[in-house]
Design a protein around this motif. Structure first.
Motif, PDB file in Angstrom:
ATOM      1  N   GLY A   1      48.484 -33.819  76.970  1.00  0.00           N
ATOM      2  CA  GLY A   1      47.069 -33.917  76.603  1.00  0.00           C
ATOM      3  C   GLY A   1      46.208 -32.749  77.054  1.00  0.00           C
ATOM      4  N   HIS A   2      46.679 -32.022  78.053  1.00  0.00           N
ATOM      5  CA  HIS A   2      45.900 -30.866  78.495  1.00  0.00           C
ATOM      6  C   HIS A   2      46.854 -29.810  79.032  1.00  0.00           C
ATOM      7  CE1 HIS A   2      46.557 -31.634  82.783  1.00  0.00           C
ATOM      8  NE2 HIS A   2      46.497 -32.907  82.457  1.00  0.00           N
ATOM      9  N   VAL A   3      46.351 -28.575  79.097  1.00  0.00           N
ATOM     10  CA  VAL A   3      47.158 -27.514  79.722  1.00  0.00           C
ATOM     11  C   VAL A   3      46.407 -26.968  80.925  1.00  0.00           C
ATOM     12  CG1 VAL A   3      48.552 -26.716  77.794  1.00  0.00           C
ATOM     13  CG2 VAL A   3      46.234 -25.854  78.042  1.00  0.00           C
ATOM     14  N   ASP A   4      47.178 -26.555  81.903  1.00  0.00           N
ATOM     15  CA  ASP A   4      46.602 -25.917  83.079  1.00  0.00           C
ATOM     16  C   ASP A   4      46.623 -24.421  82.843  1.00  0.00           C
ATOM     17  OD1 ASP A   4      46.436 -28.376  84.258  1.00  0.00           O
ATOM     18  OD2 ASP A   4      48.369 -28.192  85.287  1.00  0.00           O
ATOM     19  N   LEU A   5      45.483 -23.801  82.917  1.00  0.00           N
ATOM     20  CA  LEU A   5      45.443 -22.358  82.722  1.00  0.00           C
ATOM     21  C   LEU A   5      45.298 -21.668  84.064  1.00  0.00           C
ATOM     22  CD1 LEU A   5      43.146 -21.964  79.600  1.00  0.00           C
ATOM     23  CD2 LEU A   5      45.622 -22.123  79.698  1.00  0.00           C
ATOM     24  N   GLU A   6      46.025 -20.575  84.215  1.00  0.00           N
ATOM     25  CA  GLU A   6      45.921 -19.778  85.430  1.00  0.00           C
ATOM     26  C   GLU A   6      44.467 -19.348  85.592  1.00  0.00           C
ATOM     27  OE1 GLU A   6      49.093 -19.437  87.554  1.00  0.00           O
ATOM     28  OE2 GLU A   6      48.714 -17.302  87.296  1.00  0.00           O
ATOM     29  N   PRO A   7      43.911 -19.478  86.792  1.00  0.00           N
ATOM     30  CA  PRO A   7      42.504 -19.108  86.949  1.00  0.00           C
ATOM     31  C   PRO A   7      42.355 -17.597  87.096  1.00  0.00           C
ATOM     32  CG  PRO A   7      43.351 -20.018  88.992  1.00  0.00           C
ATOM     33  CD  PRO A   7      44.482 -20.039  88.015  1.00  0.00           C
ATOM     34  N   ASN A   8      42.900 -16.859  86.135  1.00  0.00           N
ATOM     35  CA  ASN A   8      42.857 -15.397  86.265  1.00  0.00           C
ATOM     36  C   ASN A   8      41.835 -14.766  85.315  1.00  0.00           C
ATOM     37  OD1 ASN A   8      44.148 -15.672  83.861  1.00  0.00           O
ATOM     38  ND2 ASN A   8      46.097 -14.764  84.494  1.00  0.00           N
ATOM     39  N   ALA A   9      40.834 -15.556  84.955  1.00  0.00           N
ATOM     40  CA  ALA A   9      39.815 -15.033  84.038  1.00  0.00           C
ATOM     41  C   ALA A   9      38.944 -13.985  84.731  1.00  0.00           C
ATOM     42  CB  ALA A   9      38.943 -16.171  83.548  1.00  0.00           C
ATOM     43  N   ALA A  10      38.319 -13.178  83.904  1.00  0.00           N
ATOM     44  CA  ALA A  10      37.402 -12.171  84.439  1.00  0.00           C
ATOM     45  C   ALA A  10      36.009 -12.776  84.557  1.00  0.00           C
ATOM     46  CB  ALA A  10      37.375 -10.968  83.518  1.00  0.00           C
ATOM     47  N   HIS A  11      35.200 -12.190  85.380  1.00  0.00           N
ATOM     48  CA  HIS A  11      33.789 -12.559  85.419  1.00  0.00           C
ATOM     49  C   HIS A  11      32.983 -11.317  85.771  1.00  0.00           C
ATOM     50  CE1 HIS A  11      34.097 -12.801  89.851  1.00  0.00           C
ATOM     51  NE2 HIS A  11      35.327 -13.155  89.561  1.00  0.00           N
ATOM     52  N   VAL A  12      31.701 -11.351  85.403  1.00  0.00           N
ATOM     53  CA  VAL A  12      30.853 -10.192  85.630  1.00  0.00           C
ATOM     54  C   VAL A  12      29.762 -10.587  86.612  1.00  0.00           C
ATOM     55  CG1 VAL A  12      29.321  -8.519  84.530  1.00  0.00           C
ATOM     56  CG2 VAL A  12      31.335  -9.340  83.309  1.00  0.00           C
ATOM     57  N   ARG A  13      29.613  -9.795  87.663  1.00  0.00           N
ATOM     58  CA  ARG A  13      28.626 -10.135  88.702  1.00  0.00           C
ATOM     59  C   ARG A  13      27.214  -9.710  88.289  1.00  0.00           C
ATOM     60  NH1 ARG A  13      32.801  -8.453  93.361  1.00  0.00           N
ATOM     61  NH2 ARG A  13      32.472  -6.427  92.444  1.00  0.00           N
ATOM     62  N   GLU A  14      26.224 -10.172  89.068  1.00  0.00           N
ATOM     63  CA  GLU A  14      24.810 -10.028  88.658  1.00  0.00           C
ATOM     64  C   GLU A  14      24.381  -8.585  88.386  1.00  0.00           C
ATOM     65  OE1 GLU A  14      24.935 -11.678  92.328  1.00  0.00           O
ATOM     66  OE2 GLU A  14      26.040 -12.701  90.754  1.00  0.00           O
ATOM     67  N   ASN A  15      24.843  -7.657  89.252  1.00  0.00           N
ATOM     68  CA  ASN A  15      24.286  -6.319  89.088  1.00  0.00           C
ATOM     69  C   ASN A  15      24.913  -5.517  87.946  1.00  0.00           C
ATOM     70  OD1 ASN A  15      26.338  -6.680  90.810  1.00  0.00           O
ATOM     71  ND2 ASN A  15      25.578  -5.329  92.428  1.00  0.00           N
ATOM     72  N   CYS A  16      25.216  -6.226  86.871  1.00  0.00           N
ATOM     73  CA  CYS A  16      25.717  -5.589  85.653  1.00  0.00           C
ATOM     74  C   CYS A  16      24.574  -4.797  85.016  1.00  0.00           C
ATOM     75  CB  CYS A  16      26.206  -6.686  84.709  1.00  0.00           C
ATOM     76  SG  CYS A  16      26.327  -6.226  82.990  1.00  0.00           S
ATOM     77  N   SER A  17      24.929  -3.593  84.525  1.00  0.00           N
ATOM     78  CA  SER A  17      23.885  -2.750  83.958  1.00  0.00           C
ATOM     79  C   SER A  17      23.678  -3.022  82.472  1.00  0.00           C
ATOM     80  CB  SER A  17      24.250  -1.278  84.170  1.00  0.00           C
ATOM     81  OG  SER A  17      25.373  -0.971  83.365  1.00  0.00           O
ATOM     82  N   GLY A  18      24.525  -3.878  81.920  1.00  0.00           N
ATOM     83  CA  GLY A  18      24.388  -4.209  80.504  1.00  0.00           C
ATOM     84  C   GLY A  18      24.836  -3.096  79.576  1.00  0.00           C
TER      85      GLY A  18
ATOM     86  N   CYS B   1      43.630 -10.460  81.040  1.00  0.00           N
ATOM     87  CA  CYS B   1      44.388  -9.205  81.031  1.00  0.00           C
ATOM     88  C   CYS B   1      43.774  -8.210  82.010  1.00  0.00           C
ATOM     89  CB  CYS B   1      44.463  -8.603  79.640  1.00  0.00           C
ATOM     90  SG  CYS B   1      42.878  -8.109  78.937  1.00  0.00           S
ATOM     91  N   GLY B   2      42.463  -8.302  82.189  1.00  0.00           N
ATOM     92  CA  GLY B   2      41.796  -7.432  83.154  1.00  0.00           C
ATOM     93  C   GLY B   2      41.396  -6.076  82.611  1.00  0.00           C
ATOM     94  N   THR B   3      41.504  -5.901  81.300  1.00  0.00           N
ATOM     95  CA  THR B   3      41.192  -4.580  80.761  1.00  0.00           C
ATOM     96  C   THR B   3      39.688  -4.280  80.876  1.00  0.00           C
ATOM     97  OG1 THR B   3      41.823  -3.052  79.049  1.00  0.00           O
ATOM     98  CG2 THR B   3      40.920  -5.106  78.289  1.00  0.00           C
ATOM     99  N   CYS B   4      38.846  -5.332  80.835  1.00  0.00           N
ATOM    100  CA  CYS B   4      37.407  -5.130  80.988  1.00  0.00           C
ATOM    101  C   CYS B   4      37.085  -4.666  82.404  1.00  0.00           C
ATOM    102  CB  CYS B   4      36.647  -6.417  80.667  1.00  0.00           C
ATOM    103  SG  CYS B   4      37.140  -7.830  81.678  1.00  0.00           S
ATOM    104  N   VAL B   5      37.873  -5.195  83.353  1.00  0.00           N
ATOM    105  CA  VAL B   5      37.636  -4.839  84.749  1.00  0.00           C
ATOM    106  C   VAL B   5      37.904  -3.351  84.952  1.00  0.00           C
ATOM    107  CG1 VAL B   5      38.187  -5.427  87.121  1.00  0.00           C
ATOM    108  CG2 VAL B   5      38.425  -7.157  85.338  1.00  0.00           C
ATOM    109  N   ALA B   6      39.016  -2.901  84.348  1.00  0.00           N
ATOM    110  CA  ALA B   6      39.373  -1.495  84.491  1.00  0.00           C
ATOM    111  C   ALA B   6      38.351  -0.603  83.798  1.00  0.00           C
ATOM    112  CB  ALA B   6      40.758  -1.247  83.933  1.00  0.00           C
TER     113      ALA B   6
ATOM    114  N   PRO C   1      32.232   0.551  84.277  1.00  0.00           N
ATOM    115  CA  PRO C   1      31.869   1.755  85.029  1.00  0.00           C
ATOM    116  C   PRO C   1      31.208   1.433  86.362  1.00  0.00           C
ATOM    117  CG  PRO C   1      30.749   1.676  82.880  1.00  0.00           C
ATOM    118  CD  PRO C   1      31.396   0.361  83.086  1.00  0.00           C
ATOM    119  N   SER C   2      30.570   0.251  86.468  1.00  0.00           N
ATOM    120  CA  SER C   2      29.884  -0.020  87.725  1.00  0.00           C
ATOM    121  C   SER C   2      30.688  -0.936  88.639  1.00  0.00           C
ATOM    122  CB  SER C   2      28.497  -0.591  87.449  1.00  0.00           C
ATOM    123  OG  SER C   2      28.543  -1.504  86.392  1.00  0.00           O
ATOM    124  N   GLY C   3      31.876  -1.334  88.206  1.00  0.00           N
ATOM    125  CA  GLY C   3      32.738  -2.118  89.083  1.00  0.00           C
ATOM    126  C   GLY C   3      32.258  -3.536  89.332  1.00  0.00           C
ATOM    127  N   VAL C   4      31.424  -4.072  88.430  1.00  0.00           N
ATOM    128  CA  VAL C   4      30.937  -5.434  88.664  1.00  0.00           C
ATOM    129  C   VAL C   4      31.769  -6.470  87.912  1.00  0.00           C
ATOM    130  CG1 VAL C   4      28.591  -4.760  89.220  1.00  0.00           C
ATOM    131  CG2 VAL C   4      29.188  -5.274  86.850  1.00  0.00           C
TER     132      VAL C   4
END
Lengths: 664, 169
Positions: free
Chosen positions: A582-599, A631-636, A639-642
């Motif tokens: 009924g459900h799948v467990d997904l690895e919690p390896n998602a990306a997130h962007v912190r507040e000081n993103c420059s947009g 995948c983490g490609t956004c993290v790489a 430019p501001s490392g957020v």
């Protein structure tokens, strides 16, 4: 840093596994344990024979509790093997399962390094890396996502049919997609099946009709998957329905249109009979085709090519089923699991010019002879040469395109047995003298060796040796007008020339020509040569590295019908296990962007899954966790490392590099 | 100095190479090399990432800074990326990084990108052996040390630090 137990300090436990002698024979375990004790934050280090065993896991749990450990490092096999085990053990001891890091000192150290000293050093470096990394781990929660209840099966050969029926019988909905106009696959073309000599059609067609009438199966023939999106439990699949120019719901397969066609005689090569007979532009692929619906070939139909036909087919159809304006259509389906059963293609023997296929008319492939032997085939079951006479002698060459460094190095597994079967059938129908040229006779299967004995008792001749060439160059009067097989009889040690009337090439199995497309579409890997790659050759033979996608049948590697059916059942079981949960467990390896993103939106264009968008109000990038695949490609690219990826933060990776480089 | 260097042979230099392998193809291939018991040079120490597209060029520079003599990046073959095109992004970043390294006086050969699919255990063996020999021939990188680099707060352990110490740079 989150959730450090006790007084807030990091207390790491290091557990080094011997894996019997798998690791211990090459890595000085006690040296690594002593080394681990000197690493930062390590509160405890020990070793054990088999950490994955119950007592091994119990040991880890006990030490977590007794020594107040809040991080653990397990140095043992690959994380791809036992990470789940150790995370679970940590969880059972009350630790967040993501406070675990493994050091792969078996697959990537002890099994691949020659001397103990280098092994021990490398093991230490990996342990140091894991210790440095785990200190920076965060407590994470597994993401649970509901799964879609339906299943997609791709390929309507025996494997796909079996998988679809098994799942449908458990009251789940199945979409069965087949690119040909009918299901049945290669098995439908066979005459008899070894070793029982069951008639292939007699055992297959009941299953085909069960598929057609099953209330839980949506049969989509003459259709192809064009795109797959989503992830395990939640795939969205786009299916292209190619135009048949016949309305499937209206046609009853009466063949009135075929009889009425402007072409009074069939003139175009019949695909089902591998070109050995002709069909009309409007045709039924074969009498038991499922669905029982005709189709019109746009390559040969005058109306579709030039628009100048009187269209007697339209007049002949009293159900108005013919529609020359039909266009391709697209259908989107949501499924929880996908089973690929895309099959194989027979080896094309023109790649071995010495065997004269295409040059000498009486050189056939095994599949062509299957059609000749078949009562519904182009010769109504008569085995005849191109001039219409019965052959008096037949040579069957095994391993054509198999076990050959120039073509395919692998054994195709079915050719020995189908060669023996054809030898039996040819003998039965023509009383010709039959020679089988083999390298090794491989009859490994239930009842196979007995079948070999039976065929031997029928005075079929066997000559051990790879045939060098098939030629029509006669050197003696007996060879005039014959095909001569030149071969070294390796049991006697002499070169022989065997003149025969007919040559059968027992061609091997090869991956489908467009397997690369399948691989890319479904995002799975291939083994050498193009067979779809299983997750583990022994323990996960129908799973792939993409969760929720399973493989069955000959697309995974050459196999016979019983094995295809068994594998289809296994794949169906895996798919049902996924869906029933009924459900799948997904690895919690998602990306997130912190507040000081420059947009700046760099991450938005880097994301292949369109998981990132710009929040117009705040001007910050936001990751949709359900779409992020980690995948983490956004993290790489940030430019501001957020932008950061859970489980693979910059900090964790820098620590790992530090550990890997700066201790040993 | 490290134990590797002490146990070295040939010209006395055992390169230390950091491997960044993607989870789905190259890391799995390295596991397969293990399962198939293909032995190879012990000089590459592997770090697993989900995708070669995760590799920030700074990781590679950081590895060099921390004493690596070479960096090996392993990803899926073009078109086979588990995440569609992360390997293409890795290739682009790698191409730019190579140019940058050149201007910094670091030989291009010290960083190598290879496409190794999950079934190519033998390629892992070949590439690692080749690269180890290539870097051995080039010699150590000898970057100057960075003071207090990577030290954990309050960490008392005496560690092998950058090779710069040995050269007195």
């Amino acid at each position: 840093m989150t959730a450090i137990q006790g007084d807030g300090s990091i207390r790491i436990g290091v557990f080094i596994c011997h894996c019997g002698i798998n690791i211990a024979a090459k890595v000085n375990i006690s040296e690594v344990v002593e080394f681990a004790k000197t690493l930062p934050h390590v509160a405890y280090a020990t070793d054990y024979q088999f950490l994955c065993s119950d007592p091994g896991q119990e040991l880890i749990k006990t030490h977590i509790r007794e020594n107040n450990l809040n991080r653990i490092v397990v140095a043992s096999c690959s994380p791809l093997m036992h990470e789940v085990t150790f995370r679970r053990a940590a969880g059972e001891a009350g630790l967040n399962p993501f406070y675990v890091q493994m050091a792969n000192i078996r697959e990537q150290v002890s099994w691949v390094t020659k001397d103990m000293k280098s092994s021990t050093t490398k093991a230490k470096a990996l342990v140091a890396a894991a210790v440095r990394r785990v200190a920076r781990h965060d407590a994470l929660e597994v993401r649970q996502v509901p799964v879609k209840a339906d299943v997609l099966v791709v390929g309507g050969g025996i494997a796909g049919i079996q998988a679809a029926l098994t799942i449908a019988n458990s009251d789940k909905k199945v979409y069965l997609v087949e690119r040909e106009p009918t299901i049945g696959g290669h098995m439908a073309q066979f005459d008899k099946t070894f070793p029982t000599l069951d008639c292939a059609a007699c055992i297959l067609t009941p299953k085909m009709s069960s598929v057609a009438v099953h209330p839980n199966i949506t049969l989509l023939t003459f259709s192809e998957v064009v795109s797959v999106e989503g992830y395990t439990g939640n795939f969205r699949v786009r299916i292209k329905r190619k135009p048949r120019y016949v309305i499937e719901d209206k046609c009853v397969g009466c063949n009135a249109c075929v009889d009425a066609c402007i072409y009074k005689q069939p003139r175009f090569p019949d695909e089902f009979n591998v070109g050995l007979s002709k069909r009309k532009p409007v045709y039924m692929p074969f009498p038991q085709a499922t669905p029982s619906v005709v189709l019109i070939d746009p390559e040969s139909c005058i109306q579709l090519k030039k628009g100048t036909c009187k269209m007697p087919c339209v007049d002949a159809c009293d159900r108005n089923a013919i529609d020359f304006n039909q266009k391709e259509e697209f259908l989107d389906v949501d499924v929880g699991a996908i089973i690929l059963a895309t099959g194989y293609q027979p080896f094309n023997p023109s790649r071995i010019p010495e065997y004269g296929y295409g040059k000498y008319p009486n050189v056939y492939t095994g599949l062509e002879v299957e059609r000749l032997v078949n009562a519904a085939g182009p010769t109504q079951g008569q085995i005849v040469l191109k001039d219409g006479t019965k052959p008096k002698s037949v040579g069957i060459i095994h391993c054509v395109g198999s076990r050959d460094q120039k073509t395919n190095p692998y054994c195709s597994r079915v050719c020995c047995m189908y060669s023996l079967k054809l030898a039996h059938l040819i003998k039965e129908r023509t009383e010709a003298e039959v020679f089988n040229f083999y390298i090794d006779m491989r009859a490994a299967g239930k009842g196979y060796e007995e079948f070999y004995d039976r065929v031997m008792s029928e005075q079929v001749q066997v000559i051990r040796g790879r045939v060098a060439e098939v030629t029509d160059w006669a050197v003696t009067p007996e060879e005039e007008g014959k095909l001569v097989l030149r071969v070294e009889d390796t049991l006697v040690g002499v070169a022989r020339r065997i003149p025969v009337d007919m040559v059968v090439l027992s061609v091997g199995l090869e991956p489908q020509p467009d397997v690369e497309q399948v691989q890319r579409l479904f995002n799975i890997s291939c083994s050498k040569g193009g067979w779809l790659l299983e997750r583990h050759p022994k323990l996960a033979p129908v799973s792939t590295f993409t969760d929720g996608i399973f493989i069955a049948g000959a697309c995974q590697g050459p196999k016979d019908i019983p094995d295809c059916v068994a594998q289809a059942g296994a794949a169906a079981g895996e798919a049902m296990a996924l869906i029933d949960k009924g459900h799948v467990d997904l690895e919690p390896n998602a990306a997130h962007v912190r507040e000081n993103c420059s947009g700046c939106r760099t991450c938005i264009s880097a994301c292949p899954f369109h998981a990132i968008s710009l929040d117009k109000e705040t001007g910050l990038s936001v990751v949709n966790e359900a779409l992020c695949k980690g995948c983490g490609t956004c993290v790489a690219s940030c430019p501001s490392g957020v932008a950061q990826q859970q489980m693979f933060t910059d900090e964790q990776i820098y620590e790992e590099i530090e550990g890997i480089m700066n201790y040993v | 100095m490290s134990e590797v260097s002490k146990s070295s042979s040939g010209n006395g230099f055992e390169p230390r190479i950091v491997g960044f392998f993607c989870n789905w193809c190259t890391y799995t291939a390295a596991d397969l090399a293990g399962t198939s018991r293909l032995t190879y040079a012990p000089n590459v120490r592997v770090l697993r990432v989900m995708c070669s597209g995760r590799l920030d060029p700074q990781f590679i520079l950081d590895a060099f800074r921390k004493g690596a003599d070479g960096v090996l990046i392993g990803g899926c073959h073009p078109g086979d990326c588990h995440y569609q095109a992360g390997n293409h992004k890795a290739l682009r970043r790698y191409t730019l990084l190579k140019r940058l390294l050149k201007t910094m006086g670091i030989e291009e050969e010290r960083v190598r990108l290879e496409w190794i699919s999950a079934s190519e255990g033998d390629k892992v063996q070949r590439v690692i052996n080749e690269m180890t020999e290539d870097i051995r021939r080039l010699g150590p990188l000898r970057l100057p040390p960075i003071p207090h680099a990577g030290r954990m707060p309050g960490e008392a352990v005496e560690r092998v630090s950058s090779i710069g110490q040995e050269t007195g740079l």
